[in-house]
Design an enzyme around this catalytic site. Structure first.
Site, mmCIF file in Angstrom:
data_model
loop_
_atom_site.group_PDB
_atom_site.id
_atom_site.type_symbol
_atom_site.label_atom_id
_atom_site.label_comp_id
_atom_site.label_asym_id
_atom_site.label_seq_id
_atom_site.Cartn_x
_atom_site.Cartn_y
_atom_site.Cartn_z
ATOM 1 N N GLN A 172 0.876 -1.199 -0.021
ATOM 2 C CA GLN A 172 0.109 0.103 -0.126
ATOM 3 C C GLN A 172 0.827 1.258 -0.016
ATOM 4 O O GLN A 172 1.889 1.346 0.752
ATOM 5 C CB GLN A 172 -0.980 0.062 1.189
ATOM 6 C CG GLN A 172 -0.250 -0.286 2.539
ATOM 7 C CD GLN A 172 -0.709 0.760 3.544
ATOM 8 O OE1 GLN A 172 -1.009 2.217 3.122
ATOM 9 N NE2 GLN A 172 -0.786 0.636 4.687
ATOM 10 N N SER A 194 1.266 6.420 3.218
ATOM 11 C CA SER A 194 2.053 7.184 3.920
ATOM 12 C C SER A 194 3.172 7.847 3.469
ATOM 13 O O SER A 194 3.567 7.396 2.223
ATOM 14 C CB SER A 194 2.586 6.560 5.304
ATOM 15 O OG SER A 194 1.894 6.180 5.900
ATOM 16 N N SER A 222 5.964 -1.803 3.299
ATOM 17 C CA SER A 222 6.303 -3.021 3.474
ATOM 18 C C SER A 222 5.768 -3.741 2.028
ATOM 19 O O SER A 222 4.844 -3.297 1.648
ATOM 20 C CB SER A 222 5.762 -3.677 4.797
ATOM 21 O OG SER A 222 4.504 -3.437 4.901
ATOM 22 N N GLU A 244 -7.881 -2.789 8.084
ATOM 23 C CA GLU A 244 -6.525 -2.696 8.773
ATOM 24 C C GLU A 244 -6.635 -3.021 10.078
ATOM 25 O O GLU A 244 -6.169 -3.928 10.819
ATOM 26 C CB GLU A 244 -5.654 -1.713 8.570
ATOM 27 C CG GLU A 244 -4.160 -1.904 9.005
ATOM 28 C CD GLU A 244 -3.520 -0.753 8.861
ATOM 29 O OE1 GLU A 244 -3.856 0.530 8.850
ATOM 30 O OE2 GLU A 244 -2.275 -0.813 9.010
ATOM 31 N N GLU A 270 -1.404 7.886 20.029
ATOM 32 C CA GLU A 270 -2.070 9.225 20.168
ATOM 33 C C GLU A 270 -3.434 9.653 19.419
ATOM 34 O O GLU A 270 -4.373 9.841 19.858
ATOM 35 C CB GLU A 270 -1.112 10.354 20.087
ATOM 36 C CG GLU A 270 0.195 10.638 21.079
ATOM 37 C CD GLU A 270 1.289 9.339 21.019
ATOM 38 O OE1 GLU A 270 1.258 8.653 20.006
ATOM 39 O OE2 GLU A 270 1.619 9.128 21.939
#
Lengths: 392, 366
Positions: A111, A114, A146, A229, A362
């Site tokens: 994927q 990011s 990955s 996910e 967070e």
């Protein structure tokens, strides 16, 4: 409605006609075609519209017969994220093209979400997709990918409209990772290994037929992917003392030298938390099985991250001098992340990623606070501003 | 059959029924007012819960005259009573009914079930299920003499089950608190909603219920500790819910305090803790209902080790996030804090339960 007995019979019939000891790939393709791959998928696409929890019945029957599996850990992104997204947002042609070789593992997926400047704030991503005739031309850099060095395909989110607010100008594509304009570079991590990659998209042409969902709908599609996910992270039925706590418990039993009174209480506290977290995950799966998914996945991930970090640090302390050493700093490319099969030093360092990957702790706390508890959302200054005007 | 950690429809129906009664009859301000009165317990409420909803003898088998449900259902009732810090003799009843069930005795079950005869068990409230059992009460000439401290619900008990040692070993006896030779001294409790006291027996008349008290007491303590974990979950859930509600209404620095990330993250962590506590508590209740004895012991130790601390954390976080109002007498948080902290000590501290886990799963100390 398909039930467990019917599925067992179907597997037996299948095994009577297909030799589990024969050609692996042929066997897997036939299993897909027989609708015994992922039973909750539609007929013709590897499934038979059965309840999702019955998959365990099928898997157990095949395992008992010694049949090959499709090595799910080798294609985790494909199975956990790409497949459900294609199923939900793909066209019939796309489903027919991608799902079978994805499930059999002939085509590995990664994927491309990011970026160096967009991690937790995924909607800030800057990779551009510009329309050119029947194609899109994609330019940008992705990170933490990955499987990129093994993948045939990637699910990709890119900015198709910089003038729109950041959540509204995104589109979602399937990108061919073997395209010469896709450059994959190993990204070495604090463990010394290159588990992930940086991916440079240097004017990659993607046909519009490889778009998933509508133009500008990329954020909604990506959210669907990320939900899957989280379900995948909460998944996997595990027994008592599985994972890191089992490693430390075994060390404790095997070596009386490591035992001190203070360490004993710490070990027991961690054991209690690990077991309690395992049960929370089990409860989450039971909720999923009866069709009422709870938000416990976020709680499990928070607890799992913290525990893995604490236990792996505790392990080094227990080991004393041995805890000072490190197995091997060679840059390697591991197939999977396997805590229990690795060295204590690796475990300690790799666990640090658990509270960052798949949503930082967070951000997860914000998710729980806002979506579960209904507390006021964070103050947003970027929501209605065109993306190109946002400070970066 | 694998462990079922969810709630069944029957359990949810039972929860609604109990919650409805408590909403109408057990408002927290009335609990607070009652604490300072001569009648800290609401026995009329207890008779309704017992007589109409059947919560008192719920988990007693039908052949002994009980409701024939399991500890799973009892645990759901406990969650609701914990949410309301209900001042009713629940824990003593759980101990007594579990003991009578283990002893196979139908003796006063009908009256306990109706809520007309409150019965408790004379064990110290801090006794862990695995603690050595050596009663201080002696059997002498068919009567009982001795002292037991920290007996829960003693003030309102009509009868007490008493473990006592005589020439024939340690048996379980039943004593009528109205009889001569039975003295009761209440202790001022940290938890205003749960009362206990010292039982003094001097030649008290008694009737034998079970010839061997040890397995009966173990089972009673184990059951009550498992049910207590559920009560702790209910208390923690209420602490969380009421705090979430409060931070939505309280403004400081021109914003609702629930909009500050420092507050949101603490509540998110607390929510995660409550989810985890619920899973461990369900696990304990399920193991007590159907599982084998070893599994039940481990499940209860785990549930207590986790839920005791979590309930205290929840009450403490609730107080902190309420700010100054949380420190006042008029706000009911202190009732929850007192209940949570006392419950942490009840049936063994988390440390004791961890020590038991160490034995059960072979993680020896030095």
């Amino acid at each position: 409605m398909t039930d467990a007995a019917e599925l067992r019979a179907a597997v037996r019939d299948f095994l009577a006609e297909h030799d589990p000891g024969g050609d692996r790939l042929e066997f897997l393709r036939a299993r897909f075609d027989a609708g015994l791959a992922w039973v909750n998928y539609p007929a013709g696409l590897g499934g038979r519209d059965a309840p999702r929890e019955l998959q365990t019945v099928v898997d157990a029957e095949f395992a008992a017969a010694g049949a090959p599996d499709n090595a799910p850990s080798r294609n985790g992104i494909g199975l956990g994220m790409a497949a459900p997204t294609i199923l939900r947002f793909g066209t019939d042609e796309q489903r027919a093209r991608y799902l079978r070789p994805l499930w059999t593992g002939e085509e590995i997926w990664c994927q491309l979400f990011s970026e160096p400047g967009a991690g937790s704030d995924l909607a800030a991503l800057a990779t551009r997709a510009v329309r050119d005739g029947d194609d899109w031309v994609v330019e940008g850099q992705k990170v933490w990918t990955s499987f990129a060095h093994k993948a045939k395909w990637a699910i990709l989110v890119a900015r198709s409209d910089p003038d729109a607010p950041k959540h509204k100008g995104l589109s979602y594509f399937v990108c061919d990772m073997t395209d010469p304009n896709v450059e994959v570079r190993p990204l070495r991590q604090i463990t010394g290994e290159a588990e992930f990659n940086e991916v440079f998209l240097n004017g990659v042409r993607i046909p519009d037929s490889q778009r998933l969902g509508e133009i500008g709908q990329g954020w909604q599609v990506a959210m669907g992917t990320l939900m899957n996910e989280r379900v995948a992270i909460g998944g996997g039925n595990t027994g008592r003392e599985s994972g890191m706590i089992g490693v430390v418990a075994r060390e404790w039993r095997d070596d009386p030298e490591v035992r001190t009174p203070g360490a004993h209480d710490r070990l027991l506290r961690l054991w209690v938390e690990a077991e309690a977290t395992r049960l929370t995950g089990q409860r989450l799966r039971q909720q999923l099985a009866v069709g009422t998914p709870g938000p416990e996945g976020s709680a499990v991930k928070l607890a799992f991250s913290r525990l893995n970090q604490e236990i792996s640090g505790f392990e080094l302390e227990l080991l004393g001098e041995q805890g000072l050493s490190y197995e091997d700093w060679t840059q390697r490319r591991p197939e999977t992340v396997d805590f229990t099969g690795r060295d204590p030093g690796y475990r300690y360092l790799r666990a640090k990623g658990n509270s960052i990957e798949g949503g930082t702790s967070e951000v997860l706390r914000n998710v729980i606070a806002e979506r579960v508890l209904g507390l006021p959302p964070e103050i947003r200054t970027d929501k209605d501003v065109p993306w190109k005007e946002l400070p970066r | 059959m694998s462990t079922d950690l969810l709630y069944t429809e029957v359990e949810e129906d039972l929860r609604s029924a109990v919650r409805r009664v408590l909403r109408d009859r057990c408002e927290v301000s009335s609990v607070l007012a009652r604490c300072e009165s001569d009648e800290p317990y609401d026995l009329a409420l207890w008779r309704t819960l017992a007589g109409e909803l059947g919560v008192a003898a719920l988990a007693v088998p039908e052949e002994l005259g009980g409701g024939g449900a399991g500890v799973r259902e009892l645990a759901v009732v406990a969650e609701e009573l914990g949410r309301a810090v209900a001042p009713v003799p629940f824990l003593g009843t759980v101990l007594a009914t579990a003991a009578l069930t283990a002893a196979g005795s139908a003796d006063p079950i009908a009256e306990i079930g109706a809520g007309t005869l409150v019965t408790t068990l004379a064990v110290g409230l801090t006794t862990a299920p695995s603690a050595p059992i050596s009663p201080a009460v002696r059997v002498e000439g068919g009567t009982l003499t001795g002292t037991v401290t920290a007996v829960v619900d003693l003030e309102v008990a009509d009868r007490v089950l008493v473990p006592a040692t005589g020439p024939d070993g340690t048996g379980l006896y039943i004593v009528d608190t109205a009889d001569s030779g039975v003295g009761r001294t209440p202790v001022t409790p940290l938890d205003l909603t749960r009362r206990f006291g010292t039982l003094d027996l001097t030649g008290a008349q008694a009737r034998l219920v079970a010839a061997d008290a040890t397995p009966v007491l173990r089972r009673a303590l184990l059951t009550a500790a498992g049910v207590l974990a559920a009560e702790q979950v209910g208390l923690a859930q209420h602490s969380l819910d009421s705090t979430v509600e409060y931070v939505q209404t309280r403004y400081q620095f021109g914003r609702r305090i629930g909009s500050f990330q420092a507050v949101k993250h603490r509540l998110a962590d607390l929510w995660s803790g409550v989810s985890t506590a619920r899973a461990t508590s369900r696990n304990a209740a399920d193991a007590l209902t159907g599982g084998d004895a070893g599994e039940a012991e481990l499940a209860v130790a785990l549930g207590q080790a986790y839920c005791s601390d979590l309930a205290v954390l929840a009450a403490e976080e609730s107080l902190q996030l309420h700010g100054g109002i949380g420190m006042t007498w008029e706000h009911p948080i202190h009732l929850y804090l007192g209940r949570a902290k006392s419950a942490q000590l009840t049936f063994g501290t988390p440390e004791r339960h961890r020590a038991r886990i160490a034995e059960l799963v072979d993680l020896p100390g030095v």
